[in-house]
Design a protein around this motif. Structure first.
Motif, PDB file in Angstrom:
ATOM      1  N   UNK A  67      14.415  64.254  27.129  1.00  0.00           N
ATOM      2  CA  UNK A  67      13.055  64.690  26.812  1.00  0.00           C
ATOM      3  C   UNK A  67      12.919  66.190  26.579  1.00  0.00           C
ATOM      4  N   UNK A  68      13.881  66.993  26.999  1.00  0.00           N
ATOM      5  CA  UNK A  68      13.803  68.442  26.803  1.00  0.00           C
ATOM      6  C   UNK A  68      14.486  68.900  25.514  1.00  0.00           C
ATOM      7  N   UNK A  69      15.083  67.968  24.789  1.00  0.00           N
ATOM      8  CA  UNK A  69      15.789  68.284  23.548  1.00  0.00           C
ATOM      9  C   UNK A  69      14.793  68.665  22.452  1.00  0.00           C
ATOM     10  N   UNK A  70      15.068  69.773  21.745  1.00  0.00           N
ATOM     11  CA  UNK A  70      14.197  70.194  20.641  1.00  0.00           C
ATOM     12  C   UNK A  70      15.018  70.394  19.375  1.00  0.00           C
ATOM     13  N   UNK A  73      20.276  63.392  32.374  1.00  0.00           N
ATOM     14  CA  UNK A  73      20.058  62.395  31.327  1.00  0.00           C
ATOM     15  C   UNK A  73      21.397  61.966  30.737  1.00  0.00           C
ATOM     16  N   UNK A  74      21.385  60.904  29.954  1.00  0.00           N
ATOM     17  CA  UNK A  74      22.603  60.474  29.287  1.00  0.00           C
ATOM     18  C   UNK A  74      22.913  61.416  28.126  1.00  0.00           C
ATOM     19  N   UNK A  75      23.983  61.134  27.412  1.00  0.00           N
ATOM     20  CA  UNK A  75      24.369  61.972  26.278  1.00  0.00           C
ATOM     21  C   UNK A  75      23.682  61.580  24.978  1.00  0.00           C
ATOM     22  N   UNK A  90      20.136  70.232  17.322  1.00  0.00           N
ATOM     23  CA  UNK A  90      19.143  70.231  18.396  1.00  0.00           C
ATOM     24  C   UNK A  90      19.764  70.751  19.691  1.00  0.00           C
ATOM     25  N   UNK A  91      18.928  71.325  20.544  1.00  0.00           N
ATOM     26  CA  UNK A  91      19.420  71.935  21.783  1.00  0.00           C
ATOM     27  C   UNK A  91      18.425  71.712  22.920  1.00  0.00           C
ATOM     28  N   UNK A  92      18.887  71.925  24.127  1.00  0.00           N
ATOM     29  CA  UNK A  92      17.995  72.072  25.276  1.00  0.00           C
ATOM     30  C   UNK A  92      17.948  73.567  25.571  1.00  0.00           C
ATOM     31  N   UNK A 129      19.477  65.411  16.504  1.00  0.00           N
ATOM     32  CA  UNK A 129      18.563  64.280  16.476  1.00  0.00           C
ATOM     33  C   UNK A 129      19.249  63.135  15.717  1.00  0.00           C
ATOM     34  N   UNK A 130      18.629  61.988  15.698  1.00  0.00           N
ATOM     35  CA  UNK A 130      19.171  60.825  14.999  1.00  0.00           C
ATOM     36  C   UNK A 130      18.677  60.831  13.547  1.00  0.00           C
TER      37      UNK A 130
END
Length: 247
Positions: free
Chosen positions: A174-177, A166-168, A152-154, A198-199
């Motif tokens: 919220x911008x992570x896709x 944001x944190x790590x 995943x990336x921003x 992602x988790x």
């Protein structure tokens, strides 16, 4: 790279190249990785080792390229190596490789981005010349959906002018896709891009290979035991030897 790929990579910080590894080879690679998951560290192929302490949710294998010829052949896939050459303005080398194996609740924390400046994560584009100090090819091998904890990336964060607010942790960004790619595809990105995963909520095994190319004068990282073994070059063809050579 064609004009669209240049625009896409420069704008987003990554591109996806479809179908670069055959289905048959994906099966063979999965067979190897599954085998390695059931070995102790001292049973791994020569040169391959734990880059991090093994945990219930993660296995990190450094120098995976040394495990077998099928991994060596990924060094110089023609359509990918041409892109890597362009991204690095013609001066590049394979710096290190590793594999990440993930299970329930595992994830990679977010890292990189141009602010604050990182000495190994620099990107710029001037005229028609692109330059990334460090770039990576991600090969999804097994279970690469968002619920499996996929890469995943921003997007565009390699050009950000502000420190990430944001944190790590991926849940706080919220911008992570998720980057949509299937086994056999390749994701190429600049290390300056904020990235992670992602988790893993599915509990399924996720397997991913990372081939990391740097500017030609950057030595092997050494950190996380990411270093080619002394005799590895003897197993390579002429082009592959040139690619791993320190310039």
């Amino acid at each position: 790279m064609d004009k669209f790929q240049k625009y896409e990579f420069d704008t987003l910080g990554y591109i996806v190249i479809k179908n670069v590894i055959s289905k048959d080879n994906i099966k063979k690679i999965n067979k190897y990785l599954n085998y390695f998951e059931n070995l102790n560290e001292d049973q791994l192929p020569h040169g391959v080792c734990y880059g991090k302490e093994r945990k219930n949710d993660e296995l990190y294998l450094s120098n995976i390229v040394e495990a077998d010829k099928i991994f060596i052949d990924l060094i110089n896939i023609p359509k990918l190596i041409k892109i890597i050459e362009y991204i690095h303005a013609g001066n590049f080398r394979l710096n290190h490789t590793y594999s990440i194996h993930r299970w329930q609740k595992g994830y990679t924390y977010l890292h990189m981005g141009p602010v604050p400046v990182h000495p190994k994560a620099i990107y710029h584009f001037k005229g028609d010349e692109m330059f990334s100090l460090l770039s990576k090819i991600v090969f999804p091998i097994l279970n690469c959906k968002p619920e499996d904890g996929c890469f995943a990336v921003i997007p565009g964060s390699h050009k950000a002018n502000y420190e990430r607010p944001f944190s790590n942790h991926p849940k706080d960004n919220p911008l992570l896709i998720p980057v949509t790619a299937e086994p056999g595809d390749a994701i190429i990105f600049t290390e300056a891009l904020t990235h992670g995963s992602f988790i893993n909520t599915s509990g399924r095994t996720r397997r991913t290979l990372f081939y990391c190319y740097s500017v030609g004068y950057m030595p092997d990282w050494g950190n996380l035991s990411l270093k080619f073994s002394d005799n590895f070059h003897k197993r390579l063809n002429a082009q592959q030897k040139k690619i791993i050579q320190l310039k």
